[in-house]
Design an enzyme around this catalytic site. Structure first.
Site, PDB file in Angstrom:
ATOM      1  N   ASP A 175      33.180 -39.575  14.317  1.00  0.00           N
ATOM      2  CA  ASP A 175      32.634 -38.747  13.237  1.00  0.00           C
ATOM      3  C   ASP A 175      31.743 -37.643  13.818  1.00  0.00           C
ATOM      4  O   ASP A 175      30.812 -37.175  13.173  1.00  0.00           O
ATOM      5  CB  ASP A 175      31.884 -39.590  12.180  1.00  0.00           C
ATOM      6  CG  ASP A 175      30.889 -40.568  12.784  1.00  0.00           C
ATOM      7  OD1 ASP A 175      30.649 -40.488  14.006  1.00  0.00           O
ATOM      8  OD2 ASP A 175      30.346 -41.404  12.041  1.00  0.00           O
ATOM      9  N   ASP A 224      25.374 -48.267  22.982  1.00  0.00           N
ATOM     10  CA  ASP A 224      24.500 -47.151  23.366  1.00  0.00           C
ATOM     11  C   ASP A 224      23.148 -47.636  23.898  1.00  0.00           C
ATOM     12  O   ASP A 224      22.587 -47.056  24.831  1.00  0.00           O
ATOM     13  CB  ASP A 224      24.333 -46.132  22.222  1.00  0.00           C
ATOM     14  CG  ASP A 224      23.963 -46.757  20.888  1.00  0.00           C
ATOM     15  OD1 ASP A 224      23.845 -47.992  20.805  1.00  0.00           O
ATOM     16  OD2 ASP A 224      23.783 -45.996  19.920  1.00  0.00           O
ATOM     17  N   HIS A 274      24.531 -38.607  12.498  1.00  0.00           N
ATOM     18  CA  HIS A 274      24.263 -38.603  11.053  1.00  0.00           C
ATOM     19  C   HIS A 274      23.035 -39.430  10.688  1.00  0.00           C
ATOM     20  O   HIS A 274      22.767 -39.658   9.515  1.00  0.00           O
ATOM     21  CB  HIS A 274      25.503 -39.026  10.260  1.00  0.00           C
ATOM     22  CG  HIS A 274      26.061 -40.354  10.644  1.00  0.00           C
ATOM     23  ND1 HIS A 274      25.416 -41.526  10.402  1.00  0.00           N
ATOM     24  CD2 HIS A 274      27.215 -40.687  11.271  1.00  0.00           C
ATOM     25  CE1 HIS A 274      26.143 -42.538  10.844  1.00  0.00           C
ATOM     26  NE2 HIS A 274      27.249 -42.046  11.404  1.00  0.00           N
TER      27      HIS A 274
END
Ligand code: UDP
Ligand code: MN
Length: 360
Positions: free
Chosen positions: A189, A275, A299
């Site tokens: 995304d 991550d 986001h």
């Protein structure tokens, strides 16, 4: 007034001053440790825990994470924390070209038909040879659409820690085999402003150790040291959903601990997602600091605050859904929302108006 009395007066005044100052400090530190919710209201920054911390991590009750309390204001850069604007490569590196970059996009079979088409139509066209999609199933249709750039990792298709670390591990190993100078990871995304990404990397030498990205929490993550539970470990990590890059030199130093699937074992050991595991390996195990690049965007940030006239400078964009009819997307004059819900087509046409689907 005698000298002695004057001296006493000065001493008394000094004492009062010191006491008042101490009280002020105590007051400040007490108010700075107020509740997390209060702080969020003050700062107005929509902050969310890293993906792991909010999902399987919390659900499984493996709470070894202490999300360090954020200060009221964005923190001053701590000593081990580079900011992109200040820390640049020490010597002028050799020119970086698109061919030097390996871009991995993490995806999953259920998202292929929803998330990949807009990427393939837009920024993938500018980095067809460099971009690879790491997924969890064979998909002939998208294998064709990406000119054979889908990699089936055979990892589980779920959003839990193990599955995400498994994919990152394959991404990392594939980069090592590729021989490229830079490894950049993004999510499916993300929109990648390809020439801007190349310009960023050109400021740094791939022969030096660089971990470039953007944290999503305003203080380093604190976890308990599993080898010695009386100790805490704290480190920064770049949010996977904003994209991050590693230089080859750094990746080579990571090899002994992270290659050949060892990345997954580390993720398992600290029980944190991909991550965060990356940050743990680089900042904690290798003691190499994250360099913060503000132009990466996940986001977790409200996209609407990005200014259109600064889009050329941004390296990544993203989108998400706040609710059934509310999207977190960039604000841009562009194509109709009905054909461009994510706004990626509009971003692309703004940056590269010559593309054939762009209005003229
Ligand atoms: N993802 C995955 N397996 C899943 C769900 C998601 O590999 O079962 C990938 C997805 O393709 C994306 C990343 O994980 O690249 C983050 O997923 P998503 O954007 O849905 O959630 P977020 O963590 O950003 O809230
Ligand atoms: Mn996402």
């Amino acid at each position: 007034m005698s000298v002695v009395r004057l001296k006493r007066l000065v001493q008394a005044l000094t004492l009062v001053g010191v006491a008042a100052y101490t009280m002020l400090l105590v007051y400040q530190s007490v108010s700075a440790t107020g509740s997390f919710a209060q702080q969020q209201q003050v700062s107005g920054w929509q902050e969310r825990a890293p993906r792991s911390v909010s999902r399987d991590y919390d659900l499984n009750n493996n709470n070894n994470v202490i999300v360090a309390r954020p200060p009221k204001m964005p923190p001053p850069p701590p000593p081990s924390y580079h900011t992109g604007g200040i820390a640049t490569a020490t010597s002028k590196p050799p020119t970086t070209k698109l061919e030097d970059v390996f871009i991995s996009v993490k995806t999953t079979r259920n998202f292929h038909k929803w998330r990949l088409p807009v990427i393939i139509k837009t920024w993938f066209q500018l980095a067809k040879e460099q971009t690879w999609f790491f997924t969890d199933s064979d998909d002939a249709e998208f294998q064709e659409k990406t000119n054979g750039h889908m990699v089936n990792t055979n990892c589980p298709s779920s959003h839990n820690r193990k599955a995400l670390c498994c994919k990152m591990s394959v991404e990392f190993d594939t980069f090592l085999e590729s021989g490229k100078k830079w490894f950049c990871h993004v999510d499916d995304d993300n929109y990648v402003n390809v020439p801007r990404l190349v310009r960023l990397l050109a400021d740094y030498s791939p022969q030096e150790d660089w971990y470039l990205g953007k944290p999503s929490i305003r203080a380093p993550l604190e976890i308990l040291n599993r080898d010695n539970t009386s100790q805490k470990i704290s480190f920064w990590f770049a949010t996977g959903g904003a994209g991050f890059c590693l230089s080859r030199a750094l990746a080579l130093k990571m090899m002994p601990v992270a290659s050949g699937g060892k990345f997954i074992s580390i993720g398992e050991k600290i029980r944190l997602p991909d991550d965060v595991t990356m940050g743990y390996i680089i900042e904690h195990l290798l003691r190499k600091p994250l360099t913060v690049i503000d132009q990466f965007h996940s986001h977790l940030e409200p996209m609407k605050f990005l200014q259109q006239d600064a889009f050329h400078e941004q390296i990544t964009f993203s989108y998400s859904r706040y609710s059934k009819d509310k999207m977190n997307v960039v604000k841009i004059d562009g194509l109709d929302k009905r054909i461009d819900l994510t706004r990626f087509l509009s971003i692309h046409c703004f940056l590269f108006p010559h593309f054939n689907f762009c209005p003229r």
